[in-house]
Design an enzyme around this catalytic site. Structure first.
Site, short mmCIF file in Angstrom:
data_model
loop_
_atom_site.label_atom_id
_atom_site.label_comp_id
_atom_site.label_asym_id
_atom_site.label_seq_id
_atom_site.Cartn_x
_atom_site.Cartn_y
_atom_site.Cartn_z
CG ASP A 35 -1.89 -1.13 1.25
OD1 ASP A 35 -2.21 -1.65 0.17
OD2 ASP A 35 -2.33 -1.51 2.36
CE LYS A 36 0.25 8.59 -1.08
NZ LYS A 36 -0.77 9.65 -1.27
#
Length: 320
Positions: free
Chosen positions: A138-139
């Site tokens: 995830d970011k």
């Protein structure tokens, strides 16, 4: 020189009644749906040796054969960006991803991604599916990712991920005091009402997370999670399902609850921790080139080290 890909897959009986393009997307998951559709239409991807249409429904048991040339994907531009490379050789790149870096371009993030940086760092990645990226973080999750540099390495890593033989271990700091470790074996799929979220749902795909306690605090726990599967947001969803959401998780943590007796300093840290407290600390796989087992580790980033320090200080104050 463009690489060629040659693959064969048997359609499982469980996929009977699904469209050819849907089945191809599942069986050749390393390639985008758009690329597979184009190969079906051009005859590069055949069904029982014959051309077919993307919308054709299959009965199960068919043999899909893919023989195609991988042309350079020019949709994405190379961009000069700093990469924290832990290891690189002729077959793979292992990267320690920082928080805030999106892995792949998408709506809202057309560039400035890890993929753009990889294309600049190693232009040959342009010929590989998704620039050699075989799994994502995830970011705002930090830590280790492996990227393939050749088509054969890409196929090997994808196969290892599908066979669940890649070992991935994460550090997480959760809200709530765990008494012991354990496992979560609950299917994960898209949330029935919020399409941007994942959820534990009977219609989801199998998902298994093992976790153990590293350090306990009065109202929080540092845990180490090992993935058996790799579903989107898996650790975040499973920990929240067990009512131990990750500190700082903007999607699954719910309303912030301050622990009783928390110091002002700890309250400030908990309010402003900028992301989910999750870090991919260890990555192990069979090297596609040498066939040897390899393992890589990444130290906790500064923000999580700071968070743990504040939790320890608050625990000492609480004990007094």
């Amino acid at each position: 020189m463009a690489d060629t890909v040659q693959r064969e897959e048997r359609v499982p009986e469980t996929m009977a009644g699904q469209r050819l393009d849907q089945i191809a997307s599942a069986l050749f998951a390393e390639f985008s749906r758009e690329r597979l559709k184009a190969w079906i239409k051009s005859g590069a991807l055949t069904c029982d040796g014959a051309s077919a249409r993307p919308k054709d429904k299959l009965r199960g048991g068919e043999q899909l054969t893919l023989e195609a040339t991988l042309e350079e994907d020019k949709r994405f531009a190379p961009q000069a960006m700093a990469l924290d490379i832990v290891h690189e050789d002729d077959d793979v790149i292992v990267i320690d991803k920082p928080a805030g870096l999106v892995v792949h371009p998408a709506a809202g993030n057309p560039d400035g991604t890890l993929l753009n940086a990889l294309l600049h760092h190693a232009p040959g990645q342009m010929q590989l599916p998704r620039a050699g990226i075989v799994h994502r973080l995830d970011k705002d999750t930090t830590g280790l990712m492996v990227v393939a540099k050749t088509l054969s390495a890409h196929a090997s890593l994808v196969e290892q991920l599908q066979a669940r033989t890649v070992s991935r271990e994460y550090d997480a700091v959760v809200t709530g005091r765990m008494t012991a470790g354990g496992s979560v074996d609950e299917p994960i799929g898209r949330h029935p009402k919020d399409r941007k979220r994942q959820a534990v749902t009977p219609s989801g795909k199998p998902a298994v997370t093992h976790y153990r306690v590293v350090e306990r605090f009065p109202a929080h726990t540092h845990v180490r999670c090992r993935l058996e599967t790799g579903r989107t947001h898996q650790i975040r969803v499973h920990m929240a399902h067990r009512r131990f959401p990750l500190i700082g998780d903007p999607v699954y943590a719910g309303r912030l609850k301050m622990p009783a007796g928390a110091t002002d300093a700890l309250k400030d840290v908990l309010r402003h921790f900028p992301r989910q407290a999750l870090h991919a600390r260890k990555l192990a796989f069979v090297h596609p080139g040498t066939g040897e087992a390899v393992e890589f580790r990444a130290a906790l980033p500064d923000d999580m080290l700071m968070l743990l320090d504040f939790l320890r200080d608050a625990a000492d104050t609480h004990a007094e």
